[in-house]
Motif scaffolding. Structure first.
Motif, PDB file in Angstrom:
ATOM      1  N   ASP A 179       0.840  -1.202   0.000  1.00 51.39           N
ATOM      2  CA  ASP A 179       0.000   0.000   0.000  1.00 51.39           C
ATOM      3  C   ASP A 179       0.875   1.253   0.000  1.00 51.39           C
ATOM      4  N   ARG A 180       0.263   2.382  -0.379  1.00 50.18           N
ATOM      5  CA  ARG A 180       0.883   3.715  -0.322  1.00 50.18           C
ATOM      6  C   ARG A 180       2.063   3.860  -1.284  1.00 50.18           C
ATOM      7  N   VAL A 181       2.035   3.143  -2.398  1.00 50.56           N
ATOM      8  CA  VAL A 181       3.185   3.224  -3.302  1.00 50.56           C
ATOM      9  C   VAL A 181       2.821   3.541  -4.743  1.00 50.56           C
ATOM     10  N   ALA A 182       1.875   2.834  -5.353  1.00 55.20           N
ATOM     11  CA  ALA A 182       1.617   2.958  -6.785  1.00 55.20           C
ATOM     12  C   ALA A 182       0.286   3.668  -7.042  1.00 55.20           C
ATOM     13  N   ASP A 183       0.304   4.637  -7.924  1.00 53.71           N
ATOM     14  CA  ASP A 183      -0.901   5.347  -8.327  1.00 53.71           C
ATOM     15  C   ASP A 183      -0.828   5.586  -9.842  1.00 53.71           C
ATOM     16  N   PRO A 184      -1.640   4.908 -10.646  1.00 57.42           N
ATOM     17  CA  PRO A 184      -2.732   4.020 -10.223  1.00 57.42           C
ATOM     18  C   PRO A 184      -2.223   2.669  -9.738  1.00 57.42           C
ATOM     19  N   SER A 185      -3.118   1.937  -9.071  1.00 52.54           N
ATOM     20  CA  SER A 185      -2.750   0.605  -8.571  1.00 52.54           C
ATOM     21  C   SER A 185      -2.474  -0.333  -9.736  1.00 52.54           C
ATOM     22  N   ARG A 186      -1.624  -1.332  -9.462  1.00 46.96           N
ATOM     23  CA  ARG A 186      -1.316  -2.312 -10.503  1.00 46.96           C
ATOM     24  C   ARG A 186      -1.028  -3.668  -9.862  1.00 46.96           C
ATOM     25  N   THR A 187      -1.199  -4.722 -10.644  1.00 48.98           N
ATOM     26  CA  THR A 187      -0.917  -6.086 -10.212  1.00 48.98           C
ATOM     27  C   THR A 187       0.088  -6.699 -11.173  1.00 48.98           C
ATOM     28  N   GLU A 188       1.117  -7.345 -10.625  1.00 51.48           N
ATOM     29  CA  GLU A 188       2.158  -7.948 -11.446  1.00 51.48           C
ATOM     30  C   GLU A 188       2.453  -9.358 -10.958  1.00 51.48           C
ATOM     31  N   ASP A 189       2.755 -10.238 -11.889  1.00 56.32           N
ATOM     32  CA  ASP A 189       3.158 -11.606 -11.558  1.00 56.32           C
ATOM     33  C   ASP A 189       4.669 -11.667 -11.355  1.00 56.32           C
ATOM     34  N   ILE A 190       5.102 -12.355 -10.313  1.00 54.09           N
ATOM     35  CA  ILE A 190       6.538 -12.587 -10.132  1.00 54.09           C
ATOM     36  C   ILE A 190       7.048 -13.484 -11.263  1.00 54.09           C
ATOM     37  N   ASP A 191       6.296 -14.518 -11.578  1.00 54.32           N
ATOM     38  CA  ASP A 191       6.528 -15.328 -12.775  1.00 54.32           C
ATOM     39  C   ASP A 191       7.958 -15.867 -12.871  1.00 54.32           C
ATOM     40  N   GLY A 192       8.459 -16.380 -11.744  1.00 52.30           N
ATOM     41  CA  GLY A 192       9.764 -17.023 -11.756  1.00 52.30           C
ATOM     42  C   GLY A 192      10.954 -16.091 -11.775  1.00 52.30           C
ATOM     43  N   ARG A 193      10.720 -14.788 -11.707  1.00 49.33           N
ATOM     44  CA  ARG A 193      11.837 -13.831 -11.767  1.00 49.33           C
ATOM     45  C   ARG A 193      12.519 -13.625 -10.420  1.00 49.33           C
ATOM     46  N   ALA A 206       7.353   1.835   2.104  1.00 48.46           N
ATOM     47  CA  ALA A 206       7.787   0.770   1.213  1.00 48.46           C
ATOM     48  C   ALA A 206       8.344   1.423  -0.049  1.00 48.46           C
ATOM     49  N   VAL A 207       9.167   0.673  -0.764  1.00 48.76           N
ATOM     50  CA  VAL A 207       9.768   1.155  -2.009  1.00 48.76           C
ATOM     51  C   VAL A 207       9.585   0.087  -3.073  1.00 48.76           C
ATOM     52  N   ILE A 208       9.143   0.507  -4.261  1.00 51.33           N
ATOM     53  CA  ILE A 208       8.972  -0.406  -5.382  1.00 51.33           C
ATOM     54  C   ILE A 208       9.641   0.203  -6.613  1.00 51.33           C
ATOM     55  N   PRO A 209       9.870  -0.585  -7.663  1.00 45.98           N
ATOM     56  CA  PRO A 209      10.402  -0.006  -8.902  1.00 45.98           C
ATOM     57  C   PRO A 209       9.460   1.045  -9.477  1.00 45.98           C
ATOM     58  N   PHE A 210      10.024   2.046 -10.138  1.00 45.11           N
ATOM     59  CA  PHE A 210       9.206   3.096 -10.759  1.00 45.11           C
ATOM     60  C   PHE A 210       8.477   2.560 -11.987  1.00 45.11           C
ATOM     61  N   ASP A 211       9.176   1.771 -12.803  1.00 41.20           N
ATOM     62  CA  ASP A 211       8.602   1.258 -14.038  1.00 41.20           C
ATOM     63  C   ASP A 211       7.727   0.033 -13.793  1.00 41.20           C
ATOM     64  N   PRO A 212       6.489   0.019 -14.265  1.00 41.05           N
ATOM     65  CA  PRO A 212       5.691  -1.209 -14.215  1.00 41.05           C
ATOM     66  C   PRO A 212       6.396  -2.323 -14.986  1.00 41.05           C
ATOM     67  N   GLY A 213       6.342  -3.526 -14.433  1.00 39.84           N
ATOM     68  CA  GLY A 213       6.957  -4.660 -15.106  1.00 39.84           C
ATOM     69  C   GLY A 213       8.436  -4.840 -14.837  1.00 39.84           C
ATOM     70  N   ALA A 214       9.042  -3.947 -14.053  1.00 39.31           N
ATOM     71  CA  ALA A 214      10.465  -4.092 -13.715  1.00 39.31           C
ATOM     72  C   ALA A 214      10.672  -5.337 -12.859  1.00 39.31           C
ATOM     73  N   TYR A 220      11.599  -2.296   2.280  1.00 39.03           N
ATOM     74  CA  TYR A 220      10.747  -2.241   3.468  1.00 39.03           C
ATOM     75  C   TYR A 220      11.529  -1.601   4.616  1.00 39.03           C
ATOM     76  N   PRO A 221      10.836  -1.061   5.628  1.00 41.29           N
ATOM     77  CA  PRO A 221      11.523  -0.398   6.741  1.00 41.29           C
ATOM     78  C   PRO A 221      12.124  -1.396   7.719  1.00 41.29           C
ATOM     79  N   PRO A 222      13.411  -1.304   8.009  1.00 41.09           N
ATOM     80  CA  PRO A 222      14.031  -2.241   8.956  1.00 41.09           C
ATOM     81  C   PRO A 222      13.693  -1.895  10.394  1.00 41.09           C
ATOM     82  N   ARG A 223      13.855  -2.872  11.252  1.00 43.25           N
ATOM     83  CA  ARG A 223      13.656  -2.674  12.683  1.00 43.25           C
ATOM     84  C   ARG A 223      14.825  -1.889  13.269  1.00 43.25           C
ATOM     85  N   GLY A 224      14.582  -1.191  14.394  1.00 41.76           N
ATOM     86  CA  GLY A 224      15.659  -0.547  15.142  1.00 41.76           C
ATOM     87  C   GLY A 224      16.041   0.837  14.688  1.00 41.76           C
ATOM     88  N   GLN A 225      15.293   1.425  13.744  1.00 40.11           N
ATOM     89  CA  GLN A 225      15.679   2.746  13.241  1.00 40.11           C
ATOM     90  C   GLN A 225      15.599   3.837  14.298  1.00 40.11           C
TER      91      GLN A 225
END
Length: 314
Positions: A179-193, A206-214, A220-225
């Motif tokens: 959540d709180r990352v992609a606008d518009p929302s999207r769904t991607e398959d890992i598909d063995g990658r 959270a952090v995700i790739p900018f390009d769809p399909g990357a 993710y945020p680590p503990r202890g920050q």
């Protein structure tokens, strides 16, 4: 929202990694909008004297107003031991078409005169000025988080581990929702990658790739920050000696480069067996690690030791 679909094979192929260059690029966010990163204000304050002298004519194009960055700046890491130099080489080798396309996607335009060589030079200067002095501390926390997540994975399974990554991340029935990352929302398959999980101090959610399909990547945020910057000054030698004992503190002080037991014994004017006992305790407590060179065994301090002594580990 980004949703990753994982098969049972994909779940078995989840891996962890640390990326020095990603931490550097994502840290632009904290300098640009410190209010979004209250846990990193200690670092933001510490680097303020050096920020103005950096090449912001280049750096300002590497993160946009919505905190997006071109994916070529954050190549997907493959290991918790990823080295900055290797990642900078990957960035330097990016094609002109990818360079232009991703910068336009992030900024809406291609800045005149901006080249990949200028980007690499600006990143290198940035690293030396505001990241290198603090990287041992950062990397120790990131590595410790990976160890913790690995323990959860082996004891409770992949699903439990994924559900514990952060409030914005949830997993159920083969679907990993971010959540709180992609606008518009999207769904991607890992598909063995393969899905790479990367702890990062500069998410903040959270952090995700900018390009769809990357290639699938989730920061993710680590503990202890909350306690990362609570110790501003490293302990003195006297403090360290009180903590681990004078002989062992002296050994850590001498390990400015990898050394043998015999070498240390000669320096300390004690028997090799006495030094060996201290080294074994330091090894069991994660403060030194051995490395074999031919027939010799050399000892070097770990990242945890560097954090305690306020020194860098090569």
């Amino acid at each position: 929202m980004l949703t990753y679909r994982l098969t049972s094979r994909d779940l078995a192929d989840v891996r962890f990694a640390v990326s020095p260059v990603a931490e550097m690029v994502l840290s632009f966010r904290a300098l640009r909008d410190p209010g979004r990163f209250p846990l990193q204000l200690g670092w933001v304050r510490a680097v303020q004297p050096y920020v103005a002298d950096l090449d912001w004519d280049v750096l300002r194009w590497l993160v946009n107003d919505t905190m997006g960055s071109p994916d070529f700046l954050t190549p997907r890491p493959t290991s918790p031991l990823t080295q900055l130099a290797d990642e900078l080489e990957l960035i330097a080798s990016v094609s002109k078409d990818t360079f232009a396309r991703q910068l336009i996607a992030v900024n809406g335009e291609l800045p005149e005169g901006l080249t990949i060589d200028k980007v690499v030079a600006a990143l290198t200067e940035y690293w030396q000025a505001v990241m290198a002095p603090y990287w041992s501390r950062m990397r120790t926390l990131l590595s410790a988080d990976i160890s913790y997540r690995g323990h959860i994975l082996t004891q409770q399974g992949t699903g439990a581990m994924l559900n514990g990554l952060g409030p914005a991340i949830s997993y159920a029935d083969g679907l990993l929702r971010v959540d709180r990352v992609a606008d518009p929302s999207r769904t991607e398959d890992i598909d063995g990658r393969g899905l790479v999980l990367q702890p990062t101090l500069f998410g903040p959610h959270a952090v995700i790739p900018f390009d769809p399909g990357a290639d699938p990547l989730l920061g993710y945020p680590p503990r202890g920050q909350a306690h990362l910057w609570s110790v501003v000054e490293p302990p003195s030698q006297q403090d360290l000696a009180q903590l681990i004992g004078t002989p062992r503190a002296r050994i850590l002080e001498l390990l400015t480069y990898p050394r043998t037991t015999t070498d240390l014994a000669g320096e300390l004017k004690v028997t090799p067996s006495a030094v060996s006992q201290h080294l074994q305790l330091l090894r069991r407590t994660g403060l030194v690690e051995p490395q074999r060179t031919g027939k010799q065994v050399l000892y070097r301090p770990t990242e945890l030791a560097a954090l305690l002594t306020g020194t860098d580990v090569d």
